[in-house]
Design a protein around this motif. Structure first.
Motif, PDB file in Angstrom:
ATOM      1  N   CYS A  12       0.804  -1.129   0.012  1.00 56.67           N
ATOM      2  CA  CYS A  12      -0.067  -0.071  -0.016  1.00 56.67           C
ATOM      3  C   CYS A  12       0.839   1.291   0.210  1.00 56.67           C
ATOM      4  N   ASP A  14       1.119   5.137   0.388  1.00 53.55           N
ATOM      5  CA  ASP A  14       0.506   6.046   0.979  1.00 53.55           C
ATOM      6  C   ASP A  14       0.620   7.211  -0.012  1.00 53.55           C
ATOM      7  N   PRO A  15      -0.496   8.327  -0.093  1.00 57.17           N
ATOM      8  CA  PRO A  15      -0.367   9.474  -1.275  1.00 57.17           C
ATOM      9  C   PRO A  15       0.843  10.323  -0.952  1.00 57.17           C
ATOM     10  N   VAL A  59      -6.655   1.989  -6.509  1.00 53.55           N
ATOM     11  CA  VAL A  59      -7.100   2.979  -5.782  1.00 53.55           C
ATOM     12  C   VAL A  59      -8.691   2.569  -5.515  1.00 53.55           C
ATOM     13  N   TYR A  60      -8.832   2.412  -4.256  1.00 49.46           N
ATOM     14  CA  TYR A  60     -10.121   1.958  -3.775  1.00 49.46           C
ATOM     15  C   TYR A  60     -11.152   3.245  -3.480  1.00 49.46           C
ATOM     16  N   HIS A  61     -12.253   3.164  -3.584  1.00 46.40           N
ATOM     17  CA  HIS A  61     -13.241   4.228  -3.496  1.00 46.40           C
ATOM     18  C   HIS A  61     -13.104   4.728  -1.798  1.00 46.40           C
ATOM     19  N   SER A  62     -13.061   6.138  -1.652  1.00 48.77           N
ATOM     20  CA  SER A  62     -12.867   6.934  -0.587  1.00 48.77           C
ATOM     21  C   SER A  62     -11.441   6.752   0.034  1.00 48.77           C
ATOM     22  N   ARG A  63     -10.245   6.471  -0.661  1.00 43.12           N
ATOM     23  CA  ARG A  63      -9.192   6.311  -0.304  1.00 43.12           C
ATOM     24  C   ARG A  63      -8.267   6.826  -1.229  1.00 43.12           C
ATOM     25  N   GLY A  64      -7.153   7.448  -0.728  1.00 46.87           N
ATOM     26  CA  GLY A  64      -6.030   7.896  -1.615  1.00 46.87           C
ATOM     27  C   GLY A  64      -4.793   7.050  -1.709  1.00 46.87           C
ATOM     28  N   ASN A  65      -4.825   6.194  -1.137  1.00 44.97           N
ATOM     29  CA  ASN A  65      -3.549   5.070  -1.129  1.00 44.97           C
ATOM     30  C   ASN A  65      -3.891   4.047  -2.547  1.00 44.97           C
ATOM     31  N   TYR A  67      -2.575   0.523  -4.099  1.00 44.02           N
ATOM     32  CA  TYR A  67      -2.109  -0.633  -4.117  1.00 44.02           C
ATOM     33  C   TYR A  67      -1.700  -1.579  -4.894  1.00 44.02           C
TER      34      TYR A  67
END
Length: 189
Positions: A12, A14-15, A59-65, A67
């Protein structure tokens, strides 16, 4: 003793890491996550060697990470049964001898796997090998080098993980064969 293992994981990012090259960010995370860590049934990861493949980022919904599935190689310490090793004795007690390899300290040689007859000398607080009645005993010495064979490699179960003083991986050694024991006995070290 050391093997190059191919491993897979999910990383993962991080932004805050997205300004870096993806390979550099992934390697940084892998090194922090795996170096000097024991992996069950694999061994002690000594070094992340290289990254073989980085999958497409998600990139998953509502996350800025971001994967990524990652395949990488790591140098792993995982001795095999009967492998010959040399270490230094760090401590002794009535239950046996503790040995360090320098980078790995969880080696134990129980009394029944020492040269026989092995005798605990409580006055000296040391184990010794009493070859026969006419000869002086040969002592195991703290700080001295010992040659031993790997008798077993033990990985603890997940329910024991986290218990105080329980190593995740340990080596049971044996010093009861020809050419095994203190190097000082043969070479005067």
């Amino acid at each position: 003793m050391f093997v190059l293992k191919t491993l897979q994981t999910n990383v993962c990012l991080d932004p805050s890491m997205l300004g870096q090259e993806t390979i550099d960010a992934v390697e940084s995370i892998l090194k922090k996550r795996y170096t000097d860590r024991v992996m069950q049934q694999v061994g002690l990861v000594v070094h992340v060697y290289d990254v073989l493949h980085i999958g497409e980022g998600s990139v998953y919904h509502s996350r800025g990470n971001v994967y990524h599935d990652v395949e990488f190689r790591a140098i792993v310490f995982c001795p095999f049964q009967s492998e010959l090793l040399i270490g230094r004795i760090t401590q002794m007690n009535e239950s046996g001898i503790h040995v360090s390899l320098g980078f790995f300290d969880d080696v134990f040689v129980p009394p029944e796997l020492l040269q026989q007859p092995a005798v605990w000398n409580s006055a000296e607080q040391a184990w010794c090998w009493k070859m026969d009645e006419d000869s002086d005993p040969l002592y195991y010495a703290i700080g001295g080098k010992i040659r031993f064979k790997v008798h077993a490699v033990k990985f603890i179960s997940s329910d024991e993980a986290g218990k105080e003083g329980v190593p995740l991986c340990s080596v049971i050694g044996r010093a009861d064969g020809t050419g095994l024991g203190m190097l000082a006995w043969e070479w005067g070290e």
